[in-house]
Design a protein around this motif. Structure first.
Motif, PDB file in Angstrom:
ATOM      1  N   MET A   1       0.871  -1.201   0.000  1.00  0.00           N
ATOM      2  CA  MET A   1       0.000   0.000   0.000  1.00  0.00           C
ATOM      3  C   MET A   1       0.887   1.223   0.000  1.00  0.00           C
ATOM      4  O   MET A   1       1.498   1.580   0.998  1.00  0.00           O
ATOM      5  N   SER A   2       0.993   1.826  -1.183  1.00  0.00           N
ATOM      6  CA  SER A   2       1.941   2.949  -1.223  1.00  0.00           C
ATOM      7  C   SER A   2       1.214   4.284  -1.103  1.00  0.00           C
ATOM      8  O   SER A   2       0.036   4.402  -1.444  1.00  0.00           O
ATOM      9  N   LEU A   3       1.960   5.243  -0.605  1.00  0.00           N
ATOM     10  CA  LEU A   3       1.423   6.584  -0.411  1.00  0.00           C
ATOM     11  C   LEU A   3       1.585   7.375  -1.709  1.00  0.00           C
ATOM     12  O   LEU A   3       0.622   7.894  -2.265  1.00  0.00           O
ATOM     13  N   LEU A   4       2.821   7.429  -2.164  1.00  0.00           N
ATOM     14  CA  LEU A   4       3.111   8.174  -3.394  1.00  0.00           C
ATOM     15  C   LEU A   4       3.615   7.213  -4.456  1.00  0.00           C
ATOM     16  O   LEU A   4       4.443   6.345  -4.177  1.00  0.00           O
TER      17      LEU A   4
ATOM     18  N   ARG B   1       8.066  24.803   8.770  1.00  0.00           N
ATOM     19  CA  ARG B   1       7.090  25.426   7.878  1.00  0.00           C
ATOM     20  C   ARG B   1       6.384  24.362   7.040  1.00  0.00           C
ATOM     21  O   ARG B   1       5.167  24.412   6.848  1.00  0.00           O
ATOM     22  N   ALA B   2       7.155  23.370   6.579  1.00  0.00           N
ATOM     23  CA  ALA B   2       6.543  22.288   5.803  1.00  0.00           C
ATOM     24  C   ALA B   2       5.638  21.442   6.698  1.00  0.00           C
ATOM     25  O   ALA B   2       4.547  21.028   6.294  1.00  0.00           O
ATOM     26  N   LEU B   3       6.083  21.198   7.941  1.00  0.00           N
ATOM     27  CA  LEU B   3       5.263  20.410   8.866  1.00  0.00           C
ATOM     28  C   LEU B   3       3.926  21.081   9.129  1.00  0.00           C
ATOM     29  O   LEU B   3       2.898  20.414   9.279  1.00  0.00           O
ATOM     30  N   MET B   4       3.960  22.420   9.191  1.00  0.00           N
ATOM     31  CA  MET B   4       2.738  23.173   9.493  1.00  0.00           C
ATOM     32  C   MET B   4       1.637  22.920   8.470  1.00  0.00           C
ATOM     33  O   MET B   4       0.463  23.177   8.749  1.00  0.00           O
ATOM     34  N   THR B   5       2.006  22.447   7.280  1.00  0.00           N
ATOM     35  CA  THR B   5       0.956  22.138   6.301  1.00  0.00           C
ATOM     36  C   THR B   5       0.322  20.774   6.584  1.00  0.00           C
ATOM     37  O   THR B   5      -0.554  20.339   5.854  1.00  0.00           O
ATOM     38  N   ASN B   6       0.778  20.108   7.653  1.00  0.00           N
ATOM     39  CA  ASN B   6       0.269  18.771   8.009  1.00  0.00           C
ATOM     40  C   ASN B   6       0.284  17.807   6.839  1.00  0.00           C
ATOM     41  O   ASN B   6      -0.752  17.241   6.470  1.00  0.00           O
ATOM     42  N   PRO B   7       1.453  17.605   6.269  1.00  0.00           N
ATOM     43  CA  PRO B   7       1.520  16.791   5.056  1.00  0.00           C
ATOM     44  C   PRO B   7       1.528  15.296   5.351  1.00  0.00           C
ATOM     45  O   PRO B   7       1.840  14.873   6.461  1.00  0.00           O
ATOM     46  N   ASP B   8       1.175  14.521   4.321  1.00  0.00           N
ATOM     47  CA  ASP B   8       1.356  13.071   4.396  1.00  0.00           C
ATOM     48  C   ASP B   8       2.774  12.706   3.979  1.00  0.00           C
ATOM     49  O   ASP B   8       3.274  11.648   4.310  1.00  0.00           O
TER      50      ASP B   8
ATOM     51  N   LYS C   1      -1.938   8.661  -2.735  1.00  0.00           N
ATOM     52  CA  LYS C   1      -3.089   7.876  -2.274  1.00  0.00           C
ATOM     53  C   LYS C   1      -4.067   7.665  -3.436  1.00  0.00           C
ATOM     54  O   LYS C   1      -5.264   7.925  -3.321  1.00  0.00           O
ATOM     55  N   SER C   2      -3.516   7.262  -4.558  1.00  0.00           N
ATOM     56  CA  SER C   2      -4.264   6.957  -5.788  1.00  0.00           C
ATOM     57  C   SER C   2      -4.913   8.175  -6.452  1.00  0.00           C
ATOM     58  O   SER C   2      -5.639   8.037  -7.422  1.00  0.00           O
ATOM     59  N   GLU C   3      -4.687   9.358  -5.920  1.00  0.00           N
ATOM     60  CA  GLU C   3      -5.233  10.549  -6.571  1.00  0.00           C
ATOM     61  C   GLU C   3      -4.178  11.152  -7.478  1.00  0.00           C
ATOM     62  O   GLU C   3      -3.050  11.393  -7.034  1.00  0.00           O
ATOM     63  N   PRO C   4      -4.515  11.431  -8.728  1.00  0.00           N
ATOM     64  CA  PRO C   4      -3.507  11.995  -9.625  1.00  0.00           C
ATOM     65  C   PRO C   4      -3.120  13.419  -9.209  1.00  0.00           C
ATOM     66  O   PRO C   4      -3.986  14.230  -8.849  1.00  0.00           O
TER      67      PRO C   4
END
Ligand SMILES: Nc1ncnc2c1ncn2[C@@H]1O[C@H](COP(=O)(O)OP(=O)(O)O)[C@@H](O)[C@H]1O
Ligand SMILES: [Mg+2]
Lengths: 235, 338, 290
Positions: free
Chosen positions: A1-4, A146-153, A63-66
């Motif tokens: 199950m891959s993320l990217l 700053r990147a963390l603040m975007t709450n990224p996956d 997550k399967s979204e293009p």
């Protein structure tokens, strides 16, 4: 199950092709390293994922979204954070404001100003300084925060050790597991092959825009990677 | 750097040159078959063409955006009227002197203006033109707000109405042809290469050892010289000059920008096409008052959005037309450099 | 002495109006790095909008002062999103040419609708009333109102830029457009808001101008040049600088006008040139230096 998932990605700057059929798979909560000499296309790969390269060919899905074709801000909203090469802090903003800018997409998740301050206490102390007044290591913390603040996956880190003293680099790398603990995955671009192999679970080596080596980090010895790095077979 | 330019003149260079020469000859013979109205319009067109070629050299090739070229139109015009009033100066010398005076003002002006970047430079050029207009409007020596009329004996010395019309036409045609020649030779020289490198990337051009500042100064001055002479001829044909007419931004800059943008920014062929479109629209829309300029503005904006290279850019892309064989040569030379 | 004082007071009062002219231009340049050549015409568009509200619709000056900026802000947002966002970028030529074309269109559209007649919003007594500051030194009450609005508006803009999330986004975008996008800032929207805010300022400036003096559809050019000079004098990219620049330009014009009424405009332009020559590093900010 891959993320990217990156599949057969080709990237162009005008007529110049910078990436050739690059594929990549990132699982949630893992660290993947991308290594390669200067000009190999590492930054291009990260920028392409983040939506910063206009002429692209191939598929990028989160997550399967293009993702391909979306604007950078939309990709950030989908869950990809970027720590750009050279940090690129906003010089007319304070440290605190730089962090808050990352909070503008308003994604929900564990990261907010307090959580970032817990991770990098010095940033709380220096919150009202201009970002330009900080040391290189502290500036790098701001860029990561700053990147963390975007709450990224997924966070794309482009040469976070560039221009920093080795001990500071160690400190920063020691904190990376605290980020992945939450399920956030990292792609790190790193010049130091040894560190890349130690920190990452998977490694990809780029040469002149092509993947020349890819697999689990513990499957390769330093020498094997170094050979690929300097253009195998090593002379 | 200049050698490849000569060899790369294109397969039909000689034929093209012959055609151009034939067209110029036919144009020069116009007074013998065309009527006065046609000649007057042609004279005006030639003056606009000169202005357009110079503005294009600035904005399209040197990357210098001026919206104050009316300064040099006005200066050239006023200088000419003052010289003419002294009497005794031959016509050609007076025109040349008018251009020189514009040039003499342009050099210190450039030193001032080039302190500002890009868009700020643009507005500052306009401020200078406004200052000149205000000074002219307040100086009794140049008739203040009412302006000056060309002394009667100067006009008479040029012959009767028909003869005058022919002379004006030859002057304007000669100027336009020289403007083209200078622009063409310049762009095909090593400096031209530098100019275009400058337009594409000032920093990179600086790295190539090209002094951007010096080049810009040079282009700016040459443009002032030709624009000044064009101004002198324009007001010579009008026989009178006033501050509002001389330094009009709409007349001498907005219209010229329109011509260049529609025709093709950064191409030598563009201004001719733009000129044709401009005069056609002006004739068609003459009775529509403000609609005329609204439509002109809308067309310019639409062109910027959909075809930044203008009509010539579209034709060039579609059919590969290339009268002056500039592009191929430049591409090749830059390719060799890197 | 009192004469000098009067000149100074006059200069400062009109300087407030000039600062208002400049505020919008400064915002758009500060955030988008774009010089809007239609800026003067937008002030005049604001003046006509105010005129329609106050006079044609009979709703009066204060209604105009509220409604015109709101309408202008709306126009600004969509102008940016639908047109200007498509031309901003590294090359400065397209936005300059497009705003120049826009300037032609606004001027002539106004001519079409309102003809070349000059108009004015009459305010009655306030216009002629004056306040005695010292024996022999008086200032028009309307000038004081304009000055107060100018200071308030510029103070408000300062707060917006420094204290709010949108102000933060403005500054980040101005600093580094690409990185801002990677941090999730929707730049097209942010640019729209910046231009919307700028045109709101144009609306306020236009309505105040409409009372100060009569205007025609062609009055925009002079205002663009004033606004431009104000921000160069006051320091490009500095919001408070517009106030200082406005005062200096107003003072220069008042002094010129006192010598000879015909010199008023010329004195302003010359002051601008002198500052450009003598203080290229001092008053000028780095942003626009070559
Ligand atoms: N903006 C750009 N325009 C044109 N070429 C570029 C650009 N950015 C990078 N390149 C080229 O693409 C290649 C890959 O660059 P980059 O991705 O920055 O490599 P790396 O990060 O591995 O050092 C290089 O040859 C570089 O010159
Ligand atoms: Mg890199």
């Amino acid at each position: 199950m891959s993320l990217l998932q990156v599949e057969r990605l080709n990237a162009f700057y005008g007529d110049f092709q910078a990436l050739f059929d690059v594929s990549l798979d990132v699982a949630p909560g893992t660290i993947s390293a991308v290594i390669g000499p200067n000009g190999a296309g590492k930054t291009t790969l990260l920028r392409a994922i983040a939506g910063g390269v206009r002429k692209l060919d191939g598929a990028i899905t989160l997550k399967s979204e293009p993702l391909r074709g979306l604007a950078p801000e939309a990709i950030t909203r989908k869950g990809i954070g970027l720590v750009p090469e050279g940090r690129r802090l906003f010089p007319s903003l304070t440290v605190r404001e730089n962090l808050l800018i990352g909070g503008s997409p308003k994604r929900s998740g564990p990261w907010d100003l307090n959580a970032v301050h817990d991770l990098f206490p010095i940033l709380k102390e220096r919150g009202h300084h201009m970002s330009t007044e900080l040391s290189g290591g502290q500036q790098q913390m701001v860029a990561i925060g700053r990147a963390l603040m975007t709450n990224p996956d997924l966070i794309l880190c482009d040469e976070i050790s560039l221009g920093l003293a080795p001990t500071i680099v160690e400190d920063i790398y020691a904190l990376l597991p605290k980020i992945t603990d939450n399920g956030t995955a990292l792609i790190i671009v790193e010049q130091d092959v040894g560190r890349a192999l130690r920190s990452a679970t998977r490694v990809s080596c780029l040469m002149e825009g092509r993947v020349v080596l890819q697999g689990p980090a513990d499957a390769y010895s330093f020498d094997e990677v170094a050979a690929a790095y300097f253009g195998a077979p090593a002379a | 750097m200049t050698q490849p330019a000569v060899t790369q003149a294109g397969p039909h260079a000689r034929l093209t040159a012959l055609c151009i020469a034939a067209v110029i000859l036919a144009l020069a013979l116009m007074p013998y078959f065309a009527d006065r109205f046609v000649l007057r319009t042609a004279t005006e067109m030639a003056c606009f063409l000169t202005l357009a070629v110079m503005w294009n050299l600035l904005a399209g090739f040197a990357g210098v955006m001026s919206i104050g070229q009316q300064l040099y139109v006005g200066l050239g015009g006023y200088a000419f009227f003052l010289i003419a009033a002294m009497g005794g100066v031959p016509l050609m010398a007076a025109l040349g002197l008018s251009g020189l005076i514009a040039l003499l003002i342009a050099v210190p002006a450039a030193f001032l203006l080039f302190r500002l970047n890009g868009a700020y430079f643009a507005v500052a050029t306009w401020v200078l033109a406004e200052i000149a207009a205000l000074i002219a409007a307040q100086s009794d020596a140049v008739g203040a707000g009412a302006g000056l009329s060309l002394p009667l004996q100067v006009a008479r010395a040029l012959g009767n109405n028909d003869e005058r019309t022919a002379i004006f036409w030859w002057l304007a045609l000669g100027l336009a042809v020289s403007a083209y020649l200078v622009a063409y030779l310049w762009l095909r020289s090593g400096r031209g290469l530098a100019l275009m490198a400058m337009r594409d990337d000032a920093e990179a051009a600086g790295g190539l050892g090209v002094s951007t500042r010096q080049n810009r100064l040079m282009v700016y001055s040459v443009a002032a010289f030709f624009t000044g002479i064009a101004g002198a001829i324009i007001f010579l044909t009008k026989l009178r000059i006033s501050p509002s007419a001389a330094f009009s931004v709409n007349e001498w800059t907005a219209a010229v920008i329109f011509i260049v943008v529609i025709g093709g920014l950064g191409s030598l062929e563009g201004p001719i096409i733009g000129l044709a479109v401009f005069f056609a629209l002006r004739t068609l829309l003459a009775d529509f008052g403000p609609w005329y300029l609204i439509i002109l503005g809308a067309i310019a904006i639409a062109t910027m959005l959909t075809a930044p290279g203008g009509l010539w850019g579209v034709l060039h892309k579609r059919f590969g037309w290339d009268v002056f064989a500039l592009r191929r040569h430049v591409k090749l030379t830059i390719g060799e450099k890197s | 002495m009192t004469e000098l004082m009067n000149i100074a007071v006059q200069g400062i009062a009109i300087g407030g109006l000039y600062a208002l002219f400049a505020a919008g231009l400064s915002i758009v340049f500060g955030v988008l790095r774009l010089v809007n050549l239609a800026h003067g015409d937008m002030i005049i568009l604001g003046a006509f909008t105010g005129y329609v509200v106050a006079v044609s619709a009979g709703m009066g000056f204060f209604a105009a002062l509220v409604i015109a900026p709101i309408l202008m802000g709306f126009v600004g947002y969509w102008l940016q999103r639908l047109l200007l966002n498509r031309v901003i970028g590294k090359d400065i030529l397209p936005p300059l040419l497009v705003t120049f074309g826009l300037s032609m269109m606004i001027q002539n559209a106004l001519l079409l609708v309102f003809t070349a007649d000059s108009r004015k919003i009459a305010l009655g007594e306030i216009e002629v009333a004056s306040v005695q500051l010292a024996p022999g030194v008086a200032v028009g009450s309307y000038g004081l109102i304009v000055l107060a609005v100018a200071v308030a508006l510029i103070g408000a803009l300062h707060l917006i830029f420094t204290r709010t999330a949108i102000g933060r986004a403005f500054r980040a975008t101005a600093d580094d457009f690409e990185t801002a996008r990677h941090m999730g800032i929707p730049t097209p929207h942010v640019f729209g808001l910046a231009t919307g805010l700028a045109l709101m300022a144009c609306g306020i400036a236009g309505v105040l101008l409409a009372v100060w003096t009569s205007f025609t559809p062609l009055s925009g050019t002079a205002r663009l040049l004033i606004a431009f000079e104000v921000i160069v004098i006051g320091g490009i990219g500095s919001i408070w600088g517009t106030l200082i620049g406005g005062f200096l330009l107003g003072l220069a014009q008042a002094i010129g006008g006192a010598i000879n009424p015909e010199f008023q405009m010329l004195a302003g332009h010359l002051a601008f040139l002198v500052i450009l020559v003598l203080m290229p590093g001092g008053i000028l900010a780095k942003g626009a230096r070559a």
